[in-house]
Design an enzyme around this catalytic site. Structure first.
Site, PDB file in Angstrom:
ATOM      1  N   HIS A   2       0.964  -1.582   0.226  1.00 18.16           N
ATOM      2  CA  HIS A   2      -0.189  -0.047   0.219  1.00 18.16           C
ATOM      3  C   HIS A   2       0.932   1.410   0.206  1.00 18.16           C
ATOM      4  CE1 HIS A   2       0.138   0.925   4.362  1.00 18.16           C
ATOM      5  NE2 HIS A   2       0.508  -0.902   4.236  1.00 18.16           N
ATOM      6  N   ASP A  10      -0.364   4.399   0.872  1.00 17.94           N
ATOM      7  CA  ASP A  10      -0.654   5.760   2.026  1.00 17.94           C
ATOM      8  C   ASP A  10      -0.442   5.109   3.447  1.00 17.94           C
ATOM      9  OD1 ASP A  10      -2.404   3.094   2.446  1.00 17.94           O
ATOM     10  OD2 ASP A  10      -3.964   3.903   3.584  1.00 17.94           O
ATOM     11  N   ASP A  32       5.861   0.307   7.287  1.00 19.93           N
ATOM     12  CA  ASP A  32       4.778   0.989   7.026  1.00 19.93           C
ATOM     13  C   ASP A  32       4.557   1.370   5.896  1.00 19.93           C
ATOM     14  OD1 ASP A  32       2.151  -0.538   7.235  1.00 19.93           O
ATOM     15  OD2 ASP A  32       1.390   0.662   9.255  1.00 19.93           O
ATOM     16  N   GLU A  41      -4.879   1.499   2.324  1.00 18.22           N
ATOM     17  CA  GLU A  41      -4.608   0.165   3.763  1.00 18.22           C
ATOM     18  C   GLU A  41      -5.222   0.652   4.349  1.00 18.22           C
ATOM     19  OE1 GLU A  41      -3.144  -2.784   6.025  1.00 18.22           O
ATOM     20  OE2 GLU A  41      -2.355  -0.791   5.694  1.00 18.22           O
ATOM     21  N   GLU A  42      -4.584   2.038   4.994  1.00 21.19           N
ATOM     22  CA  GLU A  42      -4.662   2.605   6.719  1.00 21.19           C
ATOM     23  C   GLU A  42      -6.311   2.855   6.985  1.00 21.19           C
ATOM     24  OE1 GLU A  42      -2.264   1.878   8.185  1.00 21.19           O
ATOM     25  OE2 GLU A  42      -0.469   1.909   7.131  1.00 21.19           O
TER      26      GLU A  42
END
Length: 434
Positions: A81, A83, A113, A147-148
Protein backbone atom coordinates in the site's frame (compact mmCIF):
# COMPACT_ATOMS: atom_id res chain seq x y z
CA UNK A 1 20.89 -12.40 -7.57
CA UNK A 2 19.93 -8.74 -7.18
CA UNK A 3 22.69 -6.50 -8.53
CA UNK A 4 24.39 -3.52 -6.88
CA UNK A 5 22.18 -1.13 -8.80
CA UNK A 6 19.13 -2.74 -7.20
CA UNK A 7 20.66 -2.22 -3.75
CA UNK A 8 21.14 1.47 -4.50
CA UNK A 9 17.68 1.83 -5.99
CA UNK A 10 15.83 0.32 -3.04
CA UNK A 11 17.28 3.01 -0.75
CA UNK A 12 16.52 5.79 -3.22
CA UNK A 13 12.98 4.55 -3.83
CA UNK A 14 12.24 4.20 -0.11
CA UNK A 15 13.49 7.73 0.55
CA UNK A 16 11.64 9.21 -2.43
CA UNK A 17 8.34 7.53 -1.53
CA UNK A 18 8.59 8.75 2.06
CA UNK A 19 8.99 12.31 0.78
CA UNK A 20 5.68 11.98 -1.06
CA UNK A 21 3.19 12.72 1.73
CA UNK A 22 0.39 10.16 1.45
CA UNK A 23 -1.07 10.65 4.93
CA UNK A 24 -4.40 8.88 5.31
CA UNK A 25 -6.49 10.70 7.90
CA UNK A 26 -9.53 8.55 7.21
CA UNK A 27 -12.87 9.42 5.71
CA UNK A 28 -11.35 9.89 2.25
CA UNK A 29 -8.78 12.49 3.36
CA UNK A 30 -5.76 11.24 1.44
CA UNK A 31 -4.18 11.57 -2.00
CA UNK A 32 -2.00 8.70 -3.14
CA UNK A 33 -1.80 9.73 -6.80
CA UNK A 34 1.72 11.27 -6.73
CA UNK A 35 3.14 8.10 -5.16
CA UNK A 36 1.18 5.94 -7.60
CA UNK A 37 2.58 7.90 -10.56
CA UNK A 38 6.09 7.54 -9.13
CA UNK A 39 5.68 3.74 -8.87
CA UNK A 40 4.05 3.45 -12.29
CA UNK A 41 6.88 5.39 -13.94
CA UNK A 42 9.44 2.99 -12.52
CA UNK A 43 7.44 -0.06 -13.50
CA UNK A 44 7.16 1.32 -17.03
CA UNK A 45 10.93 1.81 -17.00
CA UNK A 46 11.20 -1.96 -16.42
CA UNK A 47 9.15 -2.67 -19.53
CA UNK A 48 5.82 -3.28 -17.78
CA UNK A 49 2.50 -1.64 -18.68
CA UNK A 50 1.05 -0.37 -15.40
CA UNK A 51 -2.53 0.86 -15.21
CA UNK A 52 -3.69 3.56 -12.78
CA UNK A 53 -7.16 3.06 -11.32
CA UNK A 54 -9.28 5.29 -9.08
CA UNK A 55 -12.68 5.00 -7.46
CA UNK A 56 -12.51 8.71 -6.64
CA UNK A 57 -10.00 11.26 -7.97
CA UNK A 58 -6.63 11.19 -6.24
CA UNK A 59 -7.09 7.81 -4.54
CA UNK A 60 -4.93 6.00 -7.06
CA UNK A 61 -3.98 2.33 -7.38
CA UNK A 62 -1.37 0.82 -9.69
CA UNK A 63 -1.56 -2.69 -11.19
CA UNK A 64 0.88 -4.35 -13.59
CA UNK A 65 1.47 -7.94 -14.73
CA UNK A 66 4.88 -9.47 -15.35
CA UNK A 67 4.38 -12.41 -17.67
CA UNK A 68 5.94 -15.71 -16.64
CA UNK A 69 7.41 -18.44 -18.78
CA UNK A 70 4.74 -21.03 -17.94
CA UNK A 71 1.26 -19.87 -19.03
CA UNK A 72 -0.33 -22.86 -17.28
CA UNK A 73 1.06 -21.90 -13.84
CA UNK A 74 -0.98 -20.06 -11.25
CA UNK A 75 -0.13 -16.39 -10.90
CA UNK A 76 1.32 -14.77 -7.75
CA UNK A 77 0.14 -11.40 -6.40
CA UNK A 78 2.79 -9.12 -4.86
CA UNK A 79 1.18 -6.06 -3.29
CA UNK A 80 1.93 -3.08 -1.07
CA UNK A 81 0.00 0.00 0.00
CA UNK A 82 1.03 3.58 -0.71
CA UNK A 83 -0.76 5.42 2.10
CA UNK A 84 0.60 6.01 5.61
CA UNK A 85 -0.86 6.98 8.97
CA UNK A 86 -0.53 10.57 10.24
CA UNK A 87 2.68 11.79 11.90
CA UNK A 88 3.13 14.81 14.18
CA UNK A 89 6.41 16.41 13.12
CA UNK A 90 7.01 18.01 16.54
CA UNK A 91 7.33 14.55 18.11
CA UNK A 92 10.01 13.30 15.70
CA UNK A 93 13.80 13.54 15.70
CA UNK A 94 13.69 14.21 11.94
CA UNK A 95 10.82 15.47 9.82
CA UNK A 96 8.56 12.46 9.15
CA UNK A 97 8.41 13.20 5.41
CA UNK A 98 12.06 14.05 4.88
CA UNK A 99 13.15 10.58 3.76
CA UNK A 100 16.51 11.46 5.26
CA UNK A 101 19.29 8.87 5.04
CA UNK A 102 21.49 9.29 8.10
CA UNK A 103 24.10 6.95 9.61
CA UNK A 104 22.95 4.05 7.44
CA UNK A 105 19.24 4.47 8.27
CA UNK A 106 16.31 5.78 6.19
CA UNK A 107 13.96 7.92 8.31
CA UNK A 108 10.34 8.80 7.83
CA UNK A 109 6.71 7.77 7.93
CA UNK A 110 6.32 4.62 5.87
CA UNK A 111 9.88 3.39 6.36
CA UNK A 112 8.50 0.10 7.73
CA UNK A 113 4.78 0.46 6.95
CA UNK A 114 5.23 -0.05 4.08
CA UNK A 115 7.06 2.06 1.54
CA UNK A 116 10.15 -0.05 2.20
CA UNK A 117 8.42 -3.10 0.68
CA UNK A 118 7.05 -1.00 -2.18
CA UNK A 119 10.63 0.04 -2.92
CA UNK A 120 11.87 -3.57 -2.73
CA UNK A 121 9.28 -4.67 -5.29
CA UNK A 122 10.27 -1.88 -7.68
CA UNK A 123 13.99 -2.58 -7.24
CA UNK A 124 13.62 -6.33 -7.91
CA UNK A 125 11.44 -5.87 -10.99
CA UNK A 126 13.86 -3.35 -12.47
CA UNK A 127 16.84 -5.61 -11.72
CA UNK A 128 15.10 -8.44 -13.57
CA UNK A 129 14.54 -6.18 -16.57
CA UNK A 130 18.25 -5.38 -16.71
CA UNK A 131 19.19 -9.05 -16.34
CA UNK A 132 16.54 -10.47 -18.65
CA UNK A 133 14.97 -12.54 -15.86
CA UNK A 134 11.45 -13.91 -16.23
CA UNK A 135 9.67 -15.81 -13.46
CA UNK A 136 7.93 -19.12 -14.08
CA UNK A 137 4.58 -17.79 -12.82
CA UNK A 138 2.93 -14.56 -13.86
CA UNK A 139 3.50 -11.97 -11.14
CA UNK A 140 0.80 -9.36 -10.64
CA UNK A 141 2.11 -6.25 -8.89
CA UNK A 142 -0.37 -3.99 -7.09
CA UNK A 143 0.27 -0.76 -5.21
CA UNK A 144 -2.89 0.22 -3.37
CA UNK A 145 -4.57 3.21 -1.80
CA UNK A 146 -6.50 3.39 1.47
CA UNK A 147 -5.09 0.38 3.33
CA UNK A 148 -4.72 2.49 6.48
CA UNK A 149 -8.48 3.13 6.62
CA UNK A 150 -11.21 0.97 5.12
CA UNK A 151 -9.50 -0.10 1.83
CA UNK A 152 -12.70 1.03 0.11
CA UNK A 153 -10.70 3.11 -2.37
CA UNK A 154 -7.88 0.59 -2.61
CA UNK A 155 -7.82 -3.18 -2.54
CA UNK A 156 -11.57 -3.37 -1.93
CA UNK A 157 -12.19 -1.32 -5.08
CA UNK A 158 -9.75 -3.42 -7.08
CA UNK A 159 -11.19 -6.74 -5.91
CA UNK A 160 -14.79 -5.68 -6.51
CA UNK A 161 -14.46 -3.65 -9.70
CA UNK A 162 -11.36 -4.99 -11.45
CA UNK A 163 -11.05 -8.71 -10.65
CA UNK A 164 -9.92 -9.42 -14.21
CA UNK A 165 -6.56 -7.83 -13.44
CA UNK A 166 -5.90 -10.63 -10.92
CA UNK A 167 -6.97 -13.53 -13.12
CA UNK A 168 -5.08 -16.69 -12.25
CA UNK A 169 -3.74 -15.39 -8.93
CA UNK A 170 -4.02 -18.03 -6.23
CA UNK A 171 -1.48 -16.73 -3.70
CA UNK A 172 -0.17 -13.35 -2.62
CA UNK A 173 2.51 -11.78 -0.45
CA UNK A 174 2.63 -8.41 1.27
CA UNK A 175 3.61 -6.73 4.54
CA UNK A 176 4.52 -7.87 8.04
CA UNK A 177 6.65 -10.96 7.76
CA UNK A 178 10.22 -12.28 7.56
CA UNK A 179 11.72 -9.57 9.76
CA UNK A 180 14.28 -10.25 12.49
CA UNK A 181 13.11 -10.75 16.05
CA UNK A 182 15.99 -10.98 18.55
CA UNK A 183 15.00 -13.04 21.57
CA UNK A 184 17.71 -11.71 23.91
CA UNK A 185 19.56 -15.02 24.09
CA UNK A 186 21.27 -14.92 20.71
CA UNK A 187 18.54 -16.48 18.60
CA UNK A 188 17.14 -14.69 15.59
CA UNK A 189 13.55 -15.47 14.63
CA UNK A 190 11.96 -14.59 11.31
CA UNK A 191 8.16 -14.78 11.66
CA UNK A 192 6.31 -15.30 8.37
CA UNK A 193 2.63 -14.44 8.50
CA UNK A 194 0.19 -17.18 7.56
CA UNK A 195 -3.03 -15.75 8.93
CA UNK A 196 -4.78 -12.64 10.18
CA UNK A 197 -7.41 -12.01 12.78
CA UNK A 198 -10.62 -10.67 11.27
CA UNK A 199 -11.53 -7.00 11.61
CA UNK A 200 -14.69 -6.34 13.60
CA UNK A 201 -14.98 -2.63 14.33
CA UNK A 202 -18.18 -2.11 16.29
CA UNK A 203 -20.59 0.74 16.90
CA UNK A 204 -22.53 0.69 20.17
CA UNK A 205 -25.66 2.79 20.65
CA UNK A 206 -27.47 3.40 23.92
CA UNK A 207 -30.77 5.26 24.08
CA UNK A 208 -32.45 6.77 27.09
CA UNK A 209 -34.57 9.68 28.26
CA UNK A 210 -33.17 13.13 27.67
CA UNK A 211 -33.51 15.60 30.50
CA UNK A 212 -32.06 18.19 32.83
CA UNK A 213 -28.74 17.28 34.39
CA UNK A 214 -29.94 18.24 37.87
CA UNK A 215 -32.75 15.68 37.98
CA UNK A 216 -32.63 11.97 38.79
CA UNK A 217 -32.71 9.94 35.59
CA UNK A 218 -32.79 6.14 35.69
CA UNK A 219 -32.86 5.99 31.88
CA UNK A 220 -29.54 7.75 31.28
CA UNK A 221 -28.06 6.71 27.92
CA UNK A 222 -24.54 7.67 28.98
CA UNK A 223 -24.72 5.49 32.08
CA UNK A 224 -25.99 2.54 30.07
CA UNK A 225 -23.31 2.95 27.44
CA UNK A 226 -20.50 3.41 29.98
CA UNK A 227 -21.51 0.22 31.80
CA UNK A 228 -21.52 -1.79 28.57
CA UNK A 229 -18.17 -0.36 27.45
CA UNK A 230 -16.64 -1.22 30.83
CA UNK A 231 -17.91 -4.82 30.61
CA UNK A 232 -16.50 -5.18 27.09
CA UNK A 233 -13.14 -3.67 27.99
CA UNK A 234 -12.74 -5.90 31.04
CA UNK A 235 -13.87 -9.13 29.37
CA UNK A 236 -11.32 -11.98 29.30
CA UNK A 237 -11.73 -13.82 26.02
CA UNK A 238 -11.00 -17.56 26.08
CA UNK A 239 -8.04 -19.13 24.28
CA UNK A 240 -8.81 -20.30 20.75
CA UNK A 241 -5.92 -22.01 18.98
CA UNK A 242 -5.98 -21.69 15.20
CA UNK A 243 -3.83 -23.95 13.00
CA UNK A 244 -1.30 -21.15 12.39
CA UNK A 245 -0.94 -20.28 16.07
CA UNK A 246 -0.77 -23.95 16.99
CA UNK A 247 2.05 -24.42 14.45
CA UNK A 248 3.85 -21.34 15.79
CA UNK A 249 3.66 -22.56 19.39
CA UNK A 250 4.79 -26.06 18.44
CA UNK A 251 7.80 -24.81 16.49
CA UNK A 252 8.80 -22.28 19.16
CA UNK A 253 8.50 -24.89 21.91
CA UNK A 254 10.78 -27.22 19.95
CA UNK A 255 13.26 -24.42 19.31
CA UNK A 256 13.45 -23.55 23.01
CA UNK A 257 13.37 -27.15 24.22
CA UNK A 258 10.25 -26.78 26.35
CA UNK A 259 7.18 -28.96 26.74
CA UNK A 260 4.68 -27.98 24.01
CA UNK A 261 1.70 -28.25 26.35
CA UNK A 262 -1.06 -26.57 24.37
CA UNK A 263 -3.61 -27.28 27.09
CA UNK A 264 -2.00 -24.54 29.21
CA UNK A 265 -0.89 -21.94 26.70
CA UNK A 266 -0.43 -19.11 29.19
CA UNK A 267 2.16 -21.16 31.10
CA UNK A 268 3.84 -22.15 27.83
CA UNK A 269 4.23 -18.48 26.91
CA UNK A 270 6.16 -17.79 30.11
CA UNK A 271 8.76 -20.34 28.95
CA UNK A 272 9.24 -18.74 25.55
CA UNK A 273 10.56 -15.41 26.83
CA UNK A 274 10.47 -12.52 24.33
CA UNK A 275 9.40 -14.92 21.56
CA UNK A 276 5.98 -15.10 23.24
CA UNK A 277 5.06 -11.72 21.78
CA UNK A 278 4.77 -13.38 18.36
CA UNK A 279 1.68 -15.27 19.49
CA UNK A 280 0.30 -13.64 22.66
CA UNK A 281 -2.01 -11.25 20.76
CA UNK A 282 -3.48 -13.96 18.55
CA UNK A 283 -4.57 -16.51 21.14
CA UNK A 284 -7.96 -14.90 21.62
CA UNK A 285 -10.58 -12.67 20.14
CA UNK A 286 -10.27 -9.11 21.44
CA UNK A 287 -12.38 -5.99 22.00
CA UNK A 288 -10.77 -2.66 22.84
CA UNK A 289 -12.97 0.43 23.44
CA UNK A 290 -11.55 3.36 21.47
CA UNK A 291 -14.15 6.12 21.00
CA UNK A 292 -16.95 7.57 23.15
CA UNK A 293 -19.47 10.09 21.83
CA UNK A 294 -22.31 11.60 23.87
CA UNK A 295 -23.89 14.87 24.89
CA UNK A 296 -23.30 18.50 24.04
CA UNK A 297 -23.67 20.35 27.35
CA UNK A 298 -22.77 19.44 30.93
CA UNK A 299 -26.24 20.12 32.35
CA UNK A 300 -28.18 18.28 29.62
CA UNK A 301 -28.65 14.51 29.74
CA UNK A 302 -28.55 13.31 26.12
CA UNK A 303 -31.09 10.87 24.75
CA UNK A 304 -28.43 8.87 22.92
CA UNK A 305 -24.79 7.87 23.42
CA UNK A 306 -22.43 6.01 21.11
CA UNK A 307 -19.13 4.17 21.38
CA UNK A 308 -16.76 2.43 18.99
CA UNK A 309 -14.88 -0.78 19.73
CA UNK A 310 -11.89 -2.20 17.88
CA UNK A 311 -12.78 -5.87 17.73
CA UNK A 312 -10.65 -8.64 16.23
CA UNK A 313 -11.84 -12.17 15.55
CA UNK A 314 -9.77 -15.32 15.09
CA UNK A 315 -10.66 -17.74 12.31
CA UNK A 316 -13.67 -19.74 13.45
CA UNK A 317 -14.42 -17.37 16.33
CA UNK A 318 -17.30 -15.28 14.97
CA UNK A 319 -20.22 -17.18 16.51
CA UNK A 320 -18.70 -16.88 19.99
CA UNK A 321 -17.88 -13.24 19.32
CA UNK A 322 -21.47 -12.37 18.43
CA UNK A 323 -22.97 -14.25 21.36
CA UNK A 324 -20.53 -12.66 23.80
CA UNK A 325 -21.24 -9.13 22.51
CA UNK A 326 -24.97 -9.73 22.87
CA UNK A 327 -24.42 -10.70 26.49
CA UNK A 328 -21.96 -7.92 27.34
CA UNK A 329 -24.01 -5.11 25.82
CA UNK A 330 -27.21 -6.26 27.50
CA UNK A 331 -30.79 -5.26 26.67
CA UNK A 332 -30.24 -1.48 26.80
CA UNK A 333 -27.40 -1.13 24.28
CA UNK A 334 -27.47 -2.07 20.59
CA UNK A 335 -24.36 -3.04 18.63
CA UNK A 336 -23.53 -3.43 14.97
CA UNK A 337 -20.51 -3.93 12.74
CA UNK A 338 -19.10 -0.54 11.75
CA UNK A 339 -16.48 -2.19 9.52
CA UNK A 340 -15.93 -5.87 9.03
CA UNK A 341 -13.43 -8.04 7.17
CA UNK A 342 -12.84 -11.79 7.44
CA UNK A 343 -10.19 -13.64 9.38
CA UNK A 344 -7.63 -15.35 7.18
CA UNK A 345 -5.91 -18.70 7.48
CA UNK A 346 -3.11 -19.78 5.13
CA UNK A 347 -1.38 -23.19 5.04
CA UNK A 348 2.08 -23.40 6.58
CA UNK A 349 2.83 -26.71 4.85
CA UNK A 350 2.55 -25.27 1.33
CA UNK A 351 5.37 -25.18 -1.22
CA UNK A 352 5.19 -21.40 -1.23
CA UNK A 353 5.68 -21.18 2.54
CA UNK A 354 8.62 -23.60 2.32
CA UNK A 355 10.26 -21.43 -0.33
CA UNK A 356 9.81 -18.33 1.79
CA UNK A 357 11.60 -20.13 4.62
CA UNK A 358 14.35 -21.23 2.26
CA UNK A 359 14.90 -17.72 0.88
CA UNK A 360 15.31 -16.32 4.39
CA UNK A 361 17.70 -19.10 5.42
CA UNK A 362 19.88 -18.54 2.35
CA UNK A 363 20.72 -15.00 3.44
CA UNK A 364 20.28 -15.48 7.21
CA UNK A 365 21.51 -19.04 7.85
CA UNK A 366 21.56 -18.33 11.60
CA UNK A 367 17.87 -17.39 11.52
CA UNK A 368 14.80 -19.46 12.39
CA UNK A 369 11.80 -18.77 10.13
CA UNK A 370 8.56 -19.58 11.98
CA UNK A 371 4.87 -19.13 11.14
CA UNK A 372 2.72 -16.61 12.94
CA UNK A 373 -0.70 -14.97 12.74
CA UNK A 374 -1.08 -11.20 12.51
CA UNK A 375 -3.10 -9.56 15.26
CA UNK A 376 -4.35 -6.91 12.81
CA UNK A 377 -5.09 -6.99 9.11
CA UNK A 378 -3.78 -6.09 5.66
CA UNK A 379 -5.05 -5.77 2.10
CA UNK A 380 -4.88 -9.57 1.93
CA UNK A 381 -8.39 -9.54 3.41
CA UNK A 382 -9.87 -7.80 0.39
CA UNK A 383 -7.88 -9.85 -2.11
CA UNK A 384 -9.11 -13.01 -0.39
CA UNK A 385 -12.50 -12.26 -2.00
CA UNK A 386 -10.85 -13.35 -5.24
CA UNK A 387 -9.71 -16.66 -3.74
CA UNK A 388 -6.15 -15.44 -3.18
CA UNK A 389 -4.34 -16.98 -0.19
CA UNK A 390 -2.26 -14.32 1.52
CA UNK A 391 1.08 -14.40 3.34
CA UNK A 392 3.05 -11.69 5.12
CA UNK A 393 6.52 -11.62 3.60
CA UNK A 394 8.41 -8.30 3.55
CA UNK A 395 11.92 -9.44 4.56
CA UNK A 396 14.20 -7.26 6.71
CA UNK A 397 17.34 -8.18 8.64
CA UNK A 398 17.31 -5.95 11.69
CA UNK A 399 19.98 -5.29 14.34
CA UNK A 400 19.46 -6.20 17.98
CA UNK A 401 17.55 -3.52 19.87
CA UNK A 402 15.64 -2.40 16.78
CA UNK A 403 11.97 -2.69 17.81
CA UNK A 404 10.26 -3.22 14.47
CA UNK A 405 6.75 -3.61 15.89
CA UNK A 406 6.99 -0.43 17.97
CA UNK A 407 7.79 1.58 14.83
CA UNK A 408 4.57 0.59 13.08
CA UNK A 409 2.52 3.80 13.35
CA UNK A 410 5.12 5.00 15.89
CA UNK A 411 7.37 8.02 16.29
CA UNK A 412 10.78 8.08 14.53
CA UNK A 413 9.85 5.31 12.10
CA UNK A 414 12.98 4.23 10.24
CA UNK A 415 14.67 1.31 8.51
CA UNK A 416 18.38 0.42 8.21
CA UNK A 417 19.88 0.51 4.72
CA UNK A 418 21.33 -2.97 5.27
CA UNK A 419 17.85 -4.23 6.11
CA UNK A 420 16.61 -2.97 2.75
CA UNK A 421 19.52 -4.67 0.97
CA UNK A 422 18.70 -7.95 2.72
CA UNK A 423 15.04 -7.53 1.78
CA UNK A 424 15.83 -7.09 -1.91
CA UNK A 425 18.09 -10.15 -1.94
CA UNK A 426 15.55 -12.37 -0.15
CA UNK A 427 12.59 -11.13 -2.18
CA UNK A 428 14.55 -11.64 -5.39
CA UNK A 429 15.49 -15.21 -4.38
CA UNK A 430 11.95 -16.11 -3.34
CA UNK A 431 10.32 -14.74 -6.49
CA UNK A 432 12.84 -16.55 -8.71
CA UNK A 433 12.20 -19.90 -7.01
CA UNK A 434 8.47 -19.72 -6.40
Amino acid sequence: MADEHALDEVVTFTSDLIRIDTTNRGGGDCRERPAAEYAAERLAGAGLEPVLLERVPGRTNVVARLAGTDPTADALLVHGHLDVVPAEAADWSVHPFSGEVRDGVVWGRGAVDMKNMDAMILAVVRAWARQGVRPRRDIVIAFTADEEDSARDGSGFLADRHPELFEGCTEGISESGAYTVHDGSGRQLYPIAAGERGTAWLKLTARGRAGHGSKVNRDNAVTRLAAAVARIGEHEWPVRLTPTVRAALTELAALYGVDPDLSDVDTLLTKLGPAAKLVEHTLRNSTNPTVLEAGYKVNVIPGQAEAYIDGRILPGGEDDFRATLDRLTGPDVDWEFHHREPALQSPVDSTTFARMRAAVREFAPEGHPVPYCMSGGTDAKQFSRLGITGYGFAPLKLPEGFDYQALFHGVDERVPVEALHFGVRVLDRFLRTV
